[in-house]
Design a protein around this motif. Structure first.
Motif, mmCIF file in Angstrom:
data_model
loop_
_atom_site.group_PDB
_atom_site.id
_atom_site.type_symbol
_atom_site.label_atom_id
_atom_site.label_comp_id
_atom_site.label_asym_id
_atom_site.label_seq_id
_atom_site.Cartn_x
_atom_site.Cartn_y
_atom_site.Cartn_z
ATOM 1 N N UNK A 77 1.700 4.752 -8.109
ATOM 2 C CA UNK A 77 0.712 3.728 -8.483
ATOM 3 C C UNK A 77 1.087 2.918 -9.724
ATOM 4 N N UNK A 78 2.167 3.312 -10.405
ATOM 5 C CA UNK A 78 2.595 2.567 -11.589
ATOM 6 C C UNK A 78 2.976 1.146 -11.171
ATOM 7 N N UNK A 92 12.178 10.024 -3.622
ATOM 8 C CA UNK A 92 12.057 10.535 -2.253
ATOM 9 C C UNK A 92 10.667 10.257 -1.685
ATOM 10 N N UNK A 93 9.625 10.417 -2.510
ATOM 11 C CA UNK A 93 8.266 10.145 -2.040
ATOM 12 C C UNK A 93 8.096 8.670 -1.693
ATOM 13 N N UNK A 94 8.657 7.803 -2.513
ATOM 14 C CA UNK A 94 8.565 6.371 -2.254
ATOM 15 C C UNK A 94 9.270 6.023 -0.949
ATOM 16 N N UNK A 123 0.826 -1.208 0.000
ATOM 17 C CA UNK A 123 0.000 0.000 0.000
ATOM 18 C C UNK A 123 0.860 1.258 0.000
ATOM 19 N N UNK A 124 1.973 1.223 0.736
ATOM 20 C CA UNK A 124 2.859 2.393 0.802
ATOM 21 C C UNK A 124 3.501 2.666 -0.555
ATOM 22 N N UNK A 125 4.003 1.623 -1.197
ATOM 23 C CA UNK A 125 4.592 1.800 -2.528
ATOM 24 C C UNK A 125 3.553 2.367 -3.503
ATOM 25 N N UNK A 126 2.357 1.786 -3.476
ATOM 26 C CA UNK A 126 1.326 2.213 -4.428
ATOM 27 C C UNK A 126 0.827 3.621 -4.147
ATOM 28 N N UNK A 127 0.851 4.035 -2.870
ATOM 29 C CA UNK A 127 0.408 5.393 -2.544
ATOM 30 C C UNK A 127 1.366 6.436 -3.112
#
Length: 245
Positions: free
Chosen positions: A154-155, A213-215, A147-151
């Motif tokens: 989302x690719x 950085x967001x990931x 869920x964290x990766x996809x948030x």
């Protein structure tokens, strides 16, 4: 793409897990003894090299990225490092007794990698291909991290089937006695160690800097949220095959 990891050459060896010593013993048993010489393809900074030296064979490491090759040569001065792609490397006359490839088979040209490996081996020689598959011991941790990766991004990313390189070697029809051996370990990582590991994965390295950085922020917060430690279910598969005599 084979030179994607040079950006993280300095920290790659620290972030990535090594290989269980049982792999070396399995190669030795399959070959029937320690090989007289060994070539490692796509050696990177030497994570598998460190283990493969346990075979006691003179080693040549073929690595296309000059940044990775420099780190490899500095860490293992007893190894011959050849800074060329596998497709540009020429084996010695008569071939080599054993050829290994760890976590790099998918970076080799799929149209030619099996034939090149076959032709590089001496008759009766051993091919050893191995790789990790990363998962999580706790399914709740796995769901939170997905869920964290996809948030953050989302690719979708594509994971090959766990048996893909075994199937690839078999499908080539070039080798005999193809075997697949599984090894499994639980590897705990704190948040910082997990983020270092993620930073060496190809999907992360392909992202632009702001998205990286967001990931990292999202997955770091997820690990912190369940106590600051994630236990990896590290599954390593070793595929052994033989060039017909």
């Amino acid at each position: 793409m084979s030179q994607l990891f040079g950006e993280v050459a300095g920290g790659y060896d620290e972030a990535r897990p090594g290989y269980p010593p049982e792999i070396v013993e399995a190669i030795r048993a399959y070959h029937g003894r320690g090989p007289g010489a060994l070539v490692e393809v796509g050696a990177g900074t030497g994570l598998a090299t460190r283990a493969l030296l346990g075979l006691g064979a003179p080693m040549t490491c073929v690595e296309p990225d000059p940044r990775m090759a420099r780190v490899l040569a500095a860490r293992f001065p007893q190894v011959e490092v050849v800074n060329v792609p596998f497709e540009g490397w020429r084996p010695p006359p008569g071939g080599v007794p054993a050829l290994a490839c760890a976590m790099a088979w998918h970076w080799l040209d799929p149209a030619t990698r099996n034939l090149r490996a076959h032709d590089a081996l001496a008759p009766g020689g051993t091919l050893a291909v191995f790789a990790h598959r990363y998962d999580y011991v706790d399914p709740d941790d796995a769901a939170a991290l997905r869920a964290a990766f996809e948030s953050a991004d989302p690719q979708p990313t594509y994971d090959r089937p766990e048996s893909w390189f075994h199937d690839d070697v078999v499908a080539s029809g070039l080798f005999t006695d193809v075997r697949s051996l599984p090894f499994r370990r639980a590897v705990p990582l704190d948040t910082a160690a997990y983020l270092r590991l993620v930073s060496t994965f190809s999907p992360q390295l392909k992202r632009p800097p702001e998205l990286r950085e967001r990931v990292l922020a999202a997955v770091g917060a997820a690990v912190d949220g369940f106590g600051g430690t994630v236990v990896m279910d590290l599954r390593t598969t070793l595929v052994l095959a033989r060039r017909p005599a």
